[in-house]
Structures are given as C-alpha cells and as structure tokens.
Scaffold this active site. Structure first.
Site, short mmCIF file in Angstrom:
data_model
loop_
_atom_site.label_atom_id
_atom_site.label_comp_id
_atom_site.label_asym_id
_atom_site.label_seq_id
_atom_site.Cartn_x
_atom_site.Cartn_y
_atom_site.Cartn_z
N HIS A 119 -92.30 36.01 -0.45
CA HIS A 119 -92.01 34.43 -0.72
C HIS A 119 -90.89 34.21 -1.16
O HIS A 119 -90.35 35.03 -1.39
CB HIS A 119 -93.15 34.47 -1.48
CG HIS A 119 -93.67 33.56 -2.04
ND1 HIS A 119 -92.92 32.22 -3.25
CD2 HIS A 119 -95.36 32.55 -2.26
CE1 HIS A 119 -94.02 31.38 -3.88
NE2 HIS A 119 -94.68 31.41 -3.23
N GLN A 195 -100.81 38.44 -4.45
CA GLN A 195 -101.71 39.29 -2.92
C GLN A 195 -102.55 40.20 -3.39
O GLN A 195 -103.76 40.93 -2.57
CB GLN A 195 -100.97 38.97 -1.92
CG GLN A 195 -100.99 37.18 -1.23
CD GLN A 195 -101.75 36.21 -2.17
OE1 GLN A 195 -102.61 36.31 -1.42
NE2 GLN A 195 -101.07 34.75 -1.95
N CYS A 355 -94.70 28.73 1.22
CA CYS A 355 -92.86 29.17 0.91
C CYS A 355 -92.44 30.40 1.61
O CYS A 355 -92.29 31.36 0.54
CB CYS A 355 -93.69 29.44 -1.20
SG CYS A 355 -94.37 28.22 -1.40
#
Length: 397
Positions: A119, A195, A355
């Site tokens: 990211h 995540q 992103c």
C-alpha cells in the site's frame, strides 16, 4: 455453507448500516460498525466523557481507566503488552512514526526492503524519511517472494517492511520466515497488519516481528485511531517525532526530558472516544472468534472465485486462498464503470488502484474491481454481485 459461515450470518443484525438492504463488499477499505461499538462511542462522548491523564477529579480518573483498558485490549489482540502499544491516528501514522523515528536511530544510509504489493502508506513514508528503497518481487500467484528477498537482503538493510495480507490480492505473508530473513542480516521487520487483524489471529511473539501496525476502522472500529506495536527496547531507543503535551517528563526553555514509551509518541490530547471504541471493537471481534471469521470469509472467497472462474471474460488476481479479498477485472469494462453499475444494484465494491499503483503496474492493469468480505457478509451479497456483473456485460455487450 459450512457451520462457521452460518454462525456468522446471525451477526448481520448487529450492523445498522445493513438495515437498508445494501450489499457491502468494501470491508477492506473500511469495515462497518456494530451497534456495540457505536454504543461505546456514544457513551464515551456523552455521559461518561471527561479528559484523560490530567484530571484529579473522579470522572477524569474513570475515563483514564477506560482509555487505558482499551490499550490493554488492543495489546492483547496481537499478543503484546500494554506499554508496547502506541496509539496513532492509524496504520499510516504508525508507519510514518517508525520511518522517521527509527530512521533517526539508524542514521544516514538507511535502507529498507519493500515489496511490489505494498500500500502507498508503506511506500511513501520511507521515501519522505530519506530511506533508500529496494523492491522485492512477487511470485507468479501474487505472494511476496521470500526466496528473492533472501537473495536481496544485505547488511546494508536496516528495515524490511511487508504487508501481512495484501489489500489488493489478499495474499498472506509468512511473517515468521520474513522475520528470520531480516534478522539474519541485522535488519528489523515492520509488518503492515491492517488487513490481517480483522480476520487472522495475530501473535507478535510467534511472528517474531519488530513492529506491527494496524488501524481500528478496518477492525469494525472507529476512524482516526490505530496502533503501533513495537518491541520495548526499540521503542525506548527511538526519539519522539512530535512534541507537545503528555509526551514529556519535564520541560524548560533550555531543554526537555521526554516520557517513556508509549507516552513519548503520543503528543497532545489523545483520541479518547475513539480509543474506547477501539477497545469495544476488539471485544466484538474476539467474541465472534477470529478463527470463525477467517473460516467464514474463506468460504465466501472460495464461492466467489469459483463463480468468477466460470466467466471467460473475467480475470481474477491473487492466490486461491486469498484472505477475505477477491480482486478481478472484466474484459472491455473499466472497474469504475462496473462499480457504478453495481451501485445501481445496491452493491458496494471498490474500483481503482487501491492505493497500490506499483502493484497495478506489475499486474499490467490501470485498476481492478475488489470485493472484500467481513463477518457480516453472506452468500446473497455474492449473488447480487454476480447479477450486477451479468447486467454490466449486457450493457457493454
């Protein structure tokens, strides 16, 4: 569906946002909030409210106890101790903190190994803090290639920073092996756990990482707060990166003595209400059971990937055992167009580069569509998504 999946369906009523009948498949961006978290925030902002850490009156002391109890809950979620958790504005700030503050410990010539799937929040902070960035490639199925990392790592590397679970591909990192590879050359390992913590049991001691960053809002909690877990010896060696109240021991105009971690890194009045709601989110997730959440999401991932594999105009990215996330592309249809048409069917997905523009470059696409699950997701959400994909194909021909 299997038993874990059916058990999770009973919790859909805990989420007021679902009462309107929409199909929310964007949990990787931000998870919906259960009523228990909303109630905790309402109480903290309402009748329970007072400032923390500074008041000598009873209400402030009660609020301080509640706020620090939340810190203990967050620490317990990842197997850490209370004084090893720094509250931040989110994982982004946590990574920035390490990039700048630990960067001062390393000094000049600091070098970090990232991967192609990171990211932007695990790329840009290192660049801004003056680290030299090296990039580890991916395997054919979208995992961080740790064999390549082993070959790339040298004594010049002070840090390895990898995602535990990719926010695009859902691929999982073998964190313990990554830690071993980093430590062999004297580097530290930072893990982006955004995540992972909503769907996997995490034990930082077993993983043997050095820093672990995550956000509350992906964990069914509020926005504006997250956490950095760090090894106590590393936190103690790091200078503060912001100055102000609460992070000091004594201040004079000639110089300042700083508080011990974690207070050293928490300048100013904290996000009191958000911190307490963060603790409530941890309680909620643990009451549901991380193993059950993972089993539930895994069943949904299998169902969606199998359905998409039967469509010859759809490309699915990432490994078959992706954790809670399925990214895909339709031939001849931009993901933004797909997302717009799905919205008309009350289906919410993510469409774009997520992103992760370097990863899009690696995949050779400008964007993907991403369906991501939560503990409230169900088979009818997948059915609505597939109906919307079929409608999109009819529109585009």
């Amino acid at each position: 569906m299997d038993a874990p999946t059916l058990a999770r369906l009973e919790r859909r009523g805990d989420f007021p946002s679902l009462a309107s009948g929409w199909h929310y498949l964007d949990s990787a961006a931000s998870a919906l909030k259960p009523q228990a978290v909303i109630d905790a925030a309402t109480r903290a902002l309402g009748g329970d409210y007072a400032t923390v850490h500074r008041g000598v009156y009873a209400k402030s002391a009660e609020m301080t106890r509640a706020y620090e109890a939340a810190r203990r809950k967050v620490a317990g979620l990842v197997g850490g101790a209370e004084d090893e958790i720094v509250f931040t504005r989110g994982a982004t700030e946590a990574i920035n903190l390490v990039a700048y503050s630990y960067g001062q410990v390393v000094g000049t010539g600091r070098r970090v190994l990232l991967s192609q799937l990171e990211h932007h929040s695990n790329i840009v902070p290192w660049q801004l803090a003056g680290w030299q960035v090296d990039v580890c490639p991916l395997t054919a199925n979208g995992r961080i290639d740790l064999d390549a990392a082993e070959a790339m790592l040298t004594r010049d590397h002070a840090m390895v920073a990898f995602a535990h679970v990719s926010n695009v591909l859902g691929s999982r990192l073998d964190v313990a092996r990554a830690a071993d590879l980093a430590h062999r050359v004297g580097a530290k390992l930072l893990v982006d756990g955004c995540q992972a913590v909503p769907r996997l049991a995490v034990d930082v001691d077993a993983l043997d990482c050095d820093f672990y960053a995550f956000s509350a809002h992906k964990l069914y909690g509020p926005t504006g707060i997250g956490a950095l877990w760090g090894r106590p010896d590393l936190l103690a060696a790091m200078p503060p990166w912001q100055g102000g109240g609460a992070m000091i021991d004594r201040v004079t105009f000639e110089g300042t003595a700083f508080a011990a971690p974690p207070a050293r890194f928490e300048a100013g009045t904290p996000a009191i209400v958000e911190g307490i709601a963060f603790g409530a989110a941890v309680d909620y997730v643990l009451s549901a059971g991380l193993d059950a959440i993972h089993a539930h999401e895994a069943a949904l991932v299998d169902e969606l990937r199998e359905a998409l594999s039967r469509r010859n105009d759809v490309t699915v990215f990432g490994p078959a055992d992706s954790a809670g996330i399925v990214s895909f592309a339709m031939d001849g249809v931009h993901p933004h167009d797909l997302g717009t048409i799905l919205d008309e069917n009350r289906v919410a997905i993510r469409a774009g580069h997520h992103c992760a523009q370097p990863l899009m470059d690696h995949l050779g696409v400008p964007a993907t569509a991403r369906a991501s699950f939560g503990l409230y997701s169900a088979a009818d959400d997948i059915a609505a998504l597939l109906d919307g994909i079929d409608r999109t194909r009819r529109i585009f021909g």
